[in-house]
Structure formats: C-alpha cells, structure tokens
Scaffold this motif. Structure first.
Motif, short mmCIF file in Angstrom:
data_model
loop_
_atom_site.label_atom_id
_atom_site.label_comp_id
_atom_site.label_asym_id
_atom_site.label_seq_id
_atom_site.Cartn_x
_atom_site.Cartn_y
_atom_site.Cartn_z
N PRO A 85 -11.17 -2.74 -7.27
CA PRO A 85 -11.00 -1.32 -6.92
C PRO A 85 -10.95 -1.07 -5.42
O PRO A 85 -10.34 -0.10 -4.98
N ALA A 86 -11.57 -1.95 -4.64
CA ALA A 86 -11.56 -1.75 -3.18
C ALA A 86 -10.14 -1.83 -2.63
O ALA A 86 -9.81 -1.15 -1.64
N LEU A 87 -9.29 -2.65 -3.25
CA LEU A 87 -7.91 -2.77 -2.78
C LEU A 87 -7.11 -1.51 -3.11
O LEU A 87 -6.21 -1.13 -2.35
N ILE A 88 -7.42 -0.88 -4.22
CA ILE A 88 -6.77 0.39 -4.54
C ILE A 88 -7.12 1.42 -3.48
O ILE A 88 -6.27 2.16 -2.98
N ASN A 89 -8.40 1.46 -3.12
CA ASN A 89 -8.86 2.39 -2.09
C ASN A 89 -8.20 2.11 -0.75
O ASN A 89 -7.79 3.03 -0.03
N GLU A 90 -8.02 0.82 -0.42
CA GLU A 90 -7.39 0.44 0.84
C GLU A 90 -5.92 0.88 0.87
O GLU A 90 -5.41 1.32 1.90
N THR A 91 -5.25 0.76 -0.26
CA THR A 91 -3.85 1.20 -0.35
C THR A 91 -3.73 2.70 -0.15
O THR A 91 -2.84 3.19 0.57
N LEU A 92 -4.63 3.46 -0.77
CA LEU A 92 -4.60 4.92 -0.63
C LEU A 92 -4.88 5.34 0.81
O LEU A 92 -4.24 6.25 1.34
N LYS A 93 -5.81 4.65 1.47
CA LYS A 93 -6.09 4.97 2.87
C LYS A 93 -4.86 4.73 3.74
O LYS A 93 -4.54 5.52 4.63
N ALA A 94 -4.17 3.61 3.49
CA ALA A 94 -2.95 3.31 4.26
C ALA A 94 -1.88 4.36 4.02
O ALA A 94 -1.16 4.76 4.94
N LEU A 95 -1.78 4.84 2.79
CA LEU A 95 -0.79 5.86 2.46
C LEU A 95 -1.09 7.18 3.16
O LEU A 95 -0.22 7.79 3.77
N PHE A 96 -2.34 7.62 3.09
CA PHE A 96 -2.71 8.93 3.64
C PHE A 96 -2.84 8.95 5.16
O PHE A 96 -2.74 9.99 5.78
N SER A 97 -3.08 7.78 5.75
CA SER A 97 -3.25 7.74 7.21
C SER A 97 -1.95 7.50 7.95
O SER A 97 -1.91 7.53 9.17
N SER A 98 -0.89 7.27 7.22
CA SER A 98 0.40 7.01 7.88
C SER A 98 0.91 8.28 8.54
O SER A 98 1.06 9.31 7.91
N LYS A 99 1.21 8.18 9.84
CA LYS A 99 1.67 9.34 10.58
C LYS A 99 3.14 9.24 10.94
O LYS A 99 3.74 10.22 11.38
#
Length: 363
Positions: free
Chosen positions: A342-356
């Motif tokens: 599950p930590a990798l799912i969270n890491e993917t979501l962070k990368a998606l939402f932090s992309s500027k």
C-alpha cells in the motif's frame, strides 16, 4: 494513449585503406564511431489537442554507458500549425561535447516518411537547447496524414562517440583497437568446462566454473573463495534461491560480459546480479526493464524497483503509471500491489498530486 518504441545500434564505419597509403612510409587513418537511436512516438486522438501549449514525449535513451536522455516536444500553435522538435534533456556525465545529427519525420498511413526535417549537418547537441523544428500546417496534417486521428512521429538520432586510429608503415598495418578473440575464448572455456575447479549447484543441476574468473568478476565470490568457508573446502557453491536457467545466464555474463536472454528474465537476472554484486549486469537489467514497461508489467516493475533502490527506473515507472492510470489500475498486478504494498500506492498518488508541470502525453 500513446506508444513509444526505441531501437539503438552501435557501429563503427568499415575501414577501407585508400590506395594512396602505400605511397607513404607511414600513415594514420582516423575513423568515427557512432551510435544510432530510432524512436517512435504515436499519439492517438490527436484532434482533441486544441490548446496552445507544449506536450512532451517520455524520456528515451541510447541505453549505453553515457545514458543520454532525449525528449520529443510537440507545440500546438493554436489551430494553424504544429511544431515538432528534439531536446537533449540530460547533461553527459563526463562533460564531453555531444556531436551528432538528427531527423524528425511524420509517418503516413503506410508508415512512410511524409514531412521531415533534418539538422544542418553534424552539430553540437546541448542539454535543454532548442534546434530546428519540423513545422506543419495543422489542417493539412489532419486532412492527409492522420488516418484514424493518429499522429506518428519518427525520430532518428546519430551521435558521434569517439574515433579510432589505424596506423601503419609500408608492408605493416597496425590497428590500435584490434578485434580480439578473448570473449569467444572465455565462452568456450565455460562451455567446455576445461580445468574447472568449482561447481555452482542449483537443485540437481551443476554448473562447473573457475574460481579465479568468478572471483575476478564478483566481490561476493571473491570473499567466498579467499576465506576458509565450506565452499572453498568442498568446491561446491549450493544456491537455493535462484533458478538454474538464471544461474546459467549469469555465468554467461560473468565469462563474456553479455547476456543473450536478458529480455526473457530481466527481473530474476537482476535479483541474481544483486546477490553476487554484478553491477554492470544490474544496470543492463534495469535498462531492459525500462524498455519492457507495459500495462501488465508496470506494477511488478514498480515493486522490484522500490525493493532494490533502482531510483531512475522507479521514477520512470511512476510516470508510466500516471500516464496509463486507468488501464493499469484494472490489472491483477495493481490489485495485488494495493494489498501487499500500500505504501507504493500512496507514493504514486503523491507524485500525481504534487506534479506542477505539464505531464508528458504518455508512453
């Protein structure tokens, strides 16, 4: 959805001695080595891209030692025309100048080059600089060259790497980079099992080998044979966590520096290379895993990259997952990853939402 394909070839121009060389006491001929990379970027539903903005392909590389990364850029100039360009997106590690030439083409329905733009001869290619672009009228492109609303861009890059000198005197020719039989000799040594003094034992399968070669290529084997361990006394190294065919391919790499089946077993071969500290093989596997990224393999590649700290592969895999999110989340691999990692799912979501920045269209 977009498809991207890259092919790379390494070559050296054939040496042909000019007749005039025989008229001189001594002579030298310099030859350029070069590396070619061909890359295809396929963009579906092209007519839906209406905004005036830049779109970028995923980074692609020559997959050799310098790991130069390139991107294609697509600029929509309103509704009138499109510009297609090439960028070197990474600096060479050793700081050397990158000299080369390139050609960008749009492929028609038959896969033939229609519109094309070629660089003006061999030029210096610098990171993040813009070069001559291919400019095409948008309406003309939509009318004649986009069957199925698909735009296919084909890029050919030819980079000069270094030169090889061939020198000689009358009646004597000296090649400063002679072709060697060393690799073939070592491959034959492994196959013939001649003078072997150790066996790698995997289940019921035994692979005769040579301690001195294993130790010279792997610090793990070196430590094993230099100390008074059971493997040294028995002449047998028992391996329980790697398949026989993977050990066989690992041995082929140890003896020859190449792998014939890396595309078939990159995942397992990387794990074996990590176990026995074969850094060059690990790098080859990482590049192959990147080339094999697909909808079905994305989750497994992400897990492997995270487990073994392959940061570059991990970053590219996250980008790939973001680009193909809907399709990947429907795979069995993704479902298993949500449960076990599950930590990798969270890491993917962070990368998606932090992309500027504007995301590349996709691989």
């Amino acid at each position: 959805m977009e498809e991207n394909k890259a092919q790379q070839t390494m070559g050296v121009y054939k040496l042909s001695l000019p007749p005039l060389t025989e008229a001189f006491e001594s002579w030298t001929i310099s030859q350029s080595k070069h590396s070619n990379l061909n890359y295809t970027w396929t963009i579906q539903n092209f007519s839906n891209l209406t905004e005036t903005c830049y779109h970028y392909s995923p980074a692609f590389c020559r997959c050799d030692k310098d790991n130069l990364k390139w991107r294609l850029e697509l600029y929509l100039n309103g509704s009138s025309e499109i510009w297609i360009g090439l960028k070197l997106s990474s600096e060479p590690v050793n700081g050397d100048k990158i000299m080369g030439k390139f050609k960008i083409s749009v492929l028609n329905a038959e896969g033939k080059k229609s519109y094309s733009k070629t660089s003006s001869g061999v030029i210096e290619l610098k990171a993040n600089e813009e070069y001559e672009r291919l400019k095409i009228g948008r309406n003309n492109l939509l009318k004649y060259y986009l069957p199925g609303d698909i735009l296919t861009i084909y890029c050919e890059i030819d980079v000069v790497t270094n030169t090889v000198d061939f020198s000689g005197r009358k009646g004597i020719t000296q090649n400063t980079n002679p072709e060697s039989t060393l690799i073939a000799d070592f491959a034959n040594l492994l196959q013939s099992q001649s003078l072997s003094d150790v066996k790698l034992v995997v289940g019921k399968v035994e692979f005769p080998a040579h301690k001195i070669i294993l130790a010279s290529r792997s610090d793990v084997f070196k430590a094993m044979f230099e100390h008074d361990m059971k493997e040294t006394k028995s002449g047998r190294v028992v391996i329980t966590d790697v398949k026989p065919e993977v050990i066989q391919e690992m041995l082929h790499f140890i003896y020859t520096g190449s792998s014939q089946k890396i595309k078939e077993m990159a995942d397992e071969l990387f794990i074996a290379a990590d176990k026995y500290a074969l850094d060059d093989l690990k790098k080859m596997c990482e590049i192959t895993l990147y080339e094999k990224l697909s909808i079905d393999r994305a989750a497994d590649t992400f897990i492997l990259a995270d487990r073994y700290n392959m940061e570059l592969l991990k970053k590219e895999t996250i980008n790939y997952i973001i680009f193909h999110g809907k399709d990947i989340t429907e795979t069995i691999g993704w479902e298993e990853m949500t449960i076990k990692h599950p930590a990798l799912i969270n890491e993917t979501l962070k990368a998606l939402f932090s992309s500027k920045e504007q995301l590349p269209i996709s691989k």
